[in-house]
Design an enzyme around this catalytic site. Structure first.
Site, PDB file in Angstrom:
ATOM      1  N   TYR A   4       0.367   4.464  -2.478  1.00 22.67           N
ATOM      2  CA  TYR A   4       1.566   3.625  -2.353  1.00 22.67           C
ATOM      3  C   TYR A   4       2.844   4.402  -2.034  1.00 22.67           C
ATOM      4  CZ  TYR A   4      -1.520   0.170  -4.457  1.00 22.67           C
ATOM      5  OH  TYR A   4      -2.566  -0.679  -4.711  1.00 22.67           O
ATOM      6  N   HIS A  16       1.587  -5.552   2.994  1.00 15.95           N
ATOM      7  CA  HIS A  16       0.875  -4.681   2.045  1.00 15.95           C
ATOM      8  C   HIS A  16       1.262  -3.254   2.362  1.00 15.95           C
ATOM      9  CE1 HIS A  16      -1.435  -7.937   0.440  1.00 15.95           C
ATOM     10  NE2 HIS A  16      -1.602  -8.353   1.685  1.00 15.95           N
TER      11      HIS A  16
HETATM   12  O1  CA2 Z   1      -0.894  -2.382  -0.648  1.00 16.46           O
HETATM   13  C1  CA2 Z   1      -0.260  -3.258  -1.233  1.00 16.46           C
HETATM   14  O2  CA2 Z   1       0.937  -3.449  -1.096  1.00 16.46           O
HETATM   15  C2  CA2 Z   1      -0.979  -4.124  -2.279  1.00 16.46           C
HETATM   16  O3  CA2 Z   1      -0.500  -5.466  -2.141  1.00 16.46           O
HETATM   17  C3  CA2 Z   1      -0.604  -3.560  -3.640  1.00 16.46           C
HETATM   18  C4  CA2 Z   1      -1.343  -4.214  -4.806  1.00 16.46           C
HETATM   19  C5  CA2 Z   1      -2.839  -4.291  -4.540  1.00 16.46           C
HETATM   20  O4  CA2 Z   1      -3.458  -5.060  -5.560  1.00 16.46           O
HETATM   21  C6  CA2 Z   1      -3.166  -4.909  -3.191  1.00 16.46           C
HETATM   22  O5  CA2 Z   1      -4.550  -4.885  -2.985  1.00 16.46           O
HETATM   23  C7  CA2 Z   1      -2.485  -4.138  -2.078  1.00 16.46           C
HETATM   24  C8  CA2 Z   1      -1.129  -3.476  -6.115  1.00 16.46           C
HETATM   25  C9  CA2 Z   1       0.244  -2.961  -6.352  1.00 16.46           C
HETATM   26  C10 CA2 Z   1       0.227  -2.030  -7.527  1.00 16.46           C
HETATM   27  O6  CA2 Z   1       1.188  -1.034  -7.314  1.00 16.46           O
HETATM   28  C11 CA2 Z   1       1.229   0.014  -8.173  1.00 16.46           C
HETATM   29  C12 CA2 Z   1       1.829   1.153  -7.717  1.00 16.46           C
HETATM   30  C13 CA2 Z   1       1.904   2.233  -8.533  1.00 16.46           C
HETATM   31  C14 CA2 Z   1       1.388   2.184  -9.812  1.00 16.46           C
HETATM   32  C15 CA2 Z   1       0.785   1.043 -10.251  1.00 16.46           C
HETATM   33  C16 CA2 Z   1       0.716  -0.061  -9.439  1.00 16.46           C
END
Ligand code: CA2
Length: 155
Positions: free
Chosen positions: A27, A105
């Protein structure tokens, strides 16, 4: 407020408030506050303002989506995990009728686990951006502004 100066609603789903604290290889290192600043700047370049929100609750997301009927020009949404599970979010977006919607995403969900490959939101979005990092929000804002300008010039 006229339709042209209504803010863009930027919605973020569950656990996106944790952005920048874990999994930087997936991310990136930006926090949600950084993403908000990026969105404010990107929208400003198109003469627009943003209403930037995050929730961990599905019903809140549904309420916020339905609220936009009169109060927001367009939606940029990262539904996070609800992308892959929520018929309720799908139905709420489908009820908006014609308002530009772009799904974002941060990661490329198609390169990841199979359960992330399907999004209930994609079939009701005008566009989908995945795998461009947080720059995806900027691209989504450019796209909804383009769609709003195109609709205004054809009316
Ligand atoms: O890639 C994306 O933006 C997602 O929407 C992010 C979601 C995931 O469930 C999707 O499949 C794809 C999850 C976001 C969680 O983000 C975090 C980042 C750092 C630490 C914990 C969670």
């Amino acid at each position: 407020m006229t339709a042209t100066n209504l803010p863009l609603l930027i919605l973020n789903g569950p656990t996106l408030n944790m952005l920048g604290t874990r999994e930087p290889e997936i991310y990136g290192r930006e926090t949600l506050a950084d993403v908000q600043a990026l969105c404010v700047r990107a929208a400003g370049e198109h003469g627009r303002s943003v209403d930037f929100r995050q929730t961990n609750h599905e019903g809140v997301l549904v309420d916020w989506i339905l609220e936009t009927r009169a109060s927001h020009a367009a939606i940029v949404i990262n539904p996070a995990a609800y992308s892959h599970t929520s018929v309720a979010v799908h139905d709420a977006l489908a009820a908006l009728g014609g308002k530009p919607i772009v799904e974002v995403h941060i990661s490329n969900i198609h390169k990841r686990e199979e359960f992330r490959h399907h999004s209930f939101v994609s079939s009701v979005a005008d566009g989908v951006i995945a795998g461009c990092g947080v720059q995806g929000y900027e691209l989504a804002i450019a796209r909804v502004c383009f769609l709003l300008d195109a609709a205004a010039s054809s009316s």
